[in-house]
Write an enzyme that holds these catalytic residues in place. Structure first.
Site, short mmCIF file in Angstrom:
data_model
loop_
_atom_site.label_atom_id
_atom_site.label_comp_id
_atom_site.label_asym_id
_atom_site.label_seq_id
_atom_site.Cartn_x
_atom_site.Cartn_y
_atom_site.Cartn_z
N LYS A 95 -33.18 -39.26 31.78
CA LYS A 95 -31.60 -39.87 32.01
C LYS A 95 -30.99 -38.81 33.08
CE LYS A 95 -32.29 -43.18 30.11
NZ LYS A 95 -31.94 -44.39 30.50
N GLY A 151 -34.19 -37.66 39.81
CA GLY A 151 -35.46 -36.97 39.70
C GLY A 151 -35.19 -35.48 40.09
N ASP A 154 -28.95 -48.51 31.55
CA ASP A 154 -28.98 -47.73 32.59
C ASP A 154 -28.12 -48.67 33.74
OD1 ASP A 154 -30.86 -45.58 33.38
OD2 ASP A 154 -31.20 -46.96 35.19
N GLU A 207 -25.20 -46.39 35.63
CA GLU A 207 -24.98 -46.13 36.85
C GLU A 207 -23.94 -46.86 37.84
OE1 GLU A 207 -29.29 -46.64 37.51
OE2 GLU A 207 -28.76 -48.85 38.14
N GLU A 265 -7.63 -31.31 43.77
CA GLU A 265 -7.13 -32.07 42.32
C GLU A 265 -7.60 -33.00 41.98
OE1 GLU A 265 -4.92 -31.01 40.41
OE2 GLU A 265 -3.59 -29.66 41.29
N GLU A 276 -11.82 -29.24 41.37
CA GLU A 276 -11.23 -28.81 40.01
C GLU A 276 -12.08 -29.32 38.80
OE1 GLU A 276 -7.23 -28.72 39.36
OE2 GLU A 276 -7.59 -27.89 37.06
N SER A 289 -3.56 -26.35 29.77
CA SER A 289 -2.17 -26.06 29.31
C SER A 289 -1.85 -26.95 28.44
CB SER A 289 -1.39 -26.24 30.48
OG SER A 289 -1.42 -27.22 31.06
#
Lengths: 245, 245
Positions: free
Chosen positions: A44, A47, A102, A106, A138, A142, A164
């Site tokens: 999962k 490679g 799968d 994806e 943003e 981050e 926060s």
């Protein structure tokens, strides 16, 4: 497949890392003879990560399944392969469940939804006059340099607890709106996977002689979009990359 | 704020890490006297990461702004603070742009949308009979242990290039559907930030005496949901965590 099939001997194991070929046999023509084991170990992760994480002493989890046990040793062989490729841990699945989850994952959170939701927020911030630097930080930096690492370490609630109370209040409320907005897309996606429509599209696209060039062209467009050029600039400014310039 | 205000002397610098108090002054009552510098350095990450990344020789990028320059040295002071807290790099913004993008980002991709989109996919897979282990690995673990690290390292197109052409074809197509699905939510969110509705909600919620207990209760519900209990189990099975058991 005809070349592989011609070389299969009694007692061989046919090992897949994806359920695609077996499950969508009407589209792929892959129907193994009854005298071989047909087994699956599906890592999962990419490679590249299977190798990186193995070297780091960690690993990538894999699912495993036995489709056909001709030798009586199919499950043993599957386990041995799973351990040999350095799986963090192994969990049972079926060929069907593996390929359905799968193909969905994806196209969903792991790649498709990730890119789409990031694009939506970046575009929104740019539309309202935020700088590329602010919009990218943003939206992507981050997340990848801070918050997703906290999720990885101790879960979503722990990441929230490290932000926060303003952020917690807002995110706890708004996650419901985002979940509701994407639910119909996920239902549509799963249906399209089950029906064979997604594999049909892939087989058709990847049967074109120049399919790799076509994909590379699409990736180049993404790489050269303002958002990801901003990303390249941001990455080059990371202290650990200064010396590379 | 009244206590802080009473102690401000001529030439002091009032330093914010968020534009909230100044921009939404009608709601916060924070209006600084004209004889102090009012400056901003806003790290784009959790406090925990500001420290972790600093120790790792990296850093967290910060935006900076000067709202009021009483001494003629406000920008110098801002830069000094930005460097002192270990910012990777500093980019200019305004108090308004900082708070608008920050409130949007945390409700969006960074926290709210992240959790919501993950919940949607996990729920979908569970609804269709996939195991908690498969659903969590395909939704969270593969992202945090593999794919997002590739995005962090070299961008989205590079992560895509490291996945199968099946995954690339599907994700390139489906990202448009996910982007379109969330665009209206992002427009609504930004409008709600600009109008002061989001800050009003936060101030009201966080003015309750027991607001921390209330938030902790909501985080506990998240932590004890099946999805994140599966996550805790998956994390405990990582090879690097075996010795901790």
């Amino acid at each position: 497949w005809p070349k592989v099939k011609a070389n299969l001997k009694k007692g061989d194991a046919l090992y897949f890392s994806h359920g695609f070929s077996i499950v969508y046999k009407e589209q792929t023509g892959v129907v193994p003879p009854d005298y071989v084991d047909v087994i699956l170990v599906a890592p999962k992760g990419s490679g590249a990560s299977v190798r990186t994480n193995f070297l780091a002493g960690s690993g990538i989890n894999s699912s495993f399944a036995v489709f056909q046990d001709a030798t009586g040793r199919a499950e043993q062989r599957t386990m041995a392969l799973g351990i040999a490729i350095g799986s963090g841990y192994l969990f049972p699945t079926t060929f069907e469940k593996e390929v359905h989850s799968d193909l969905t994952g994806e196209r969903g959170v792991l790649m498709g939804a990730l890119a789409g939701v990031m694009e939506a927020q970046y575009n929104l911030l740019r539309k309202h006059g935020h700088s590329p630097s602010e919009a990218f930080n943003e939206t992507v930096e981050e997340l990848t340099q801070s918050l997703i690492r906290l999720v990885d370490k101790n879960g979503m609630d722990w990441m929230y607890a490290n932000c926060s109370t303003t952020a917690q209040r807002g995110a706890l409320d708004w996650r419901h709106q985002f979940r509701k907005a994407v639910e119909p897309v996920f239902d549509w996606l799963y249906e399209s996977v089950i029906s064979g429509e997604q594999t049909r599209i892939v087989i058709e696209a990847n049967s074109a002689k120049d399919y790799r060039q076509k994909l590379e062209k699409e990736l180049k467009e993404m790489r050269e979009s303002e958002m990801w050029r901003a990303g390249a600039a941001v990455r080059s400014l990371r202290p650990e990359n200064w010396k590379k310039k």
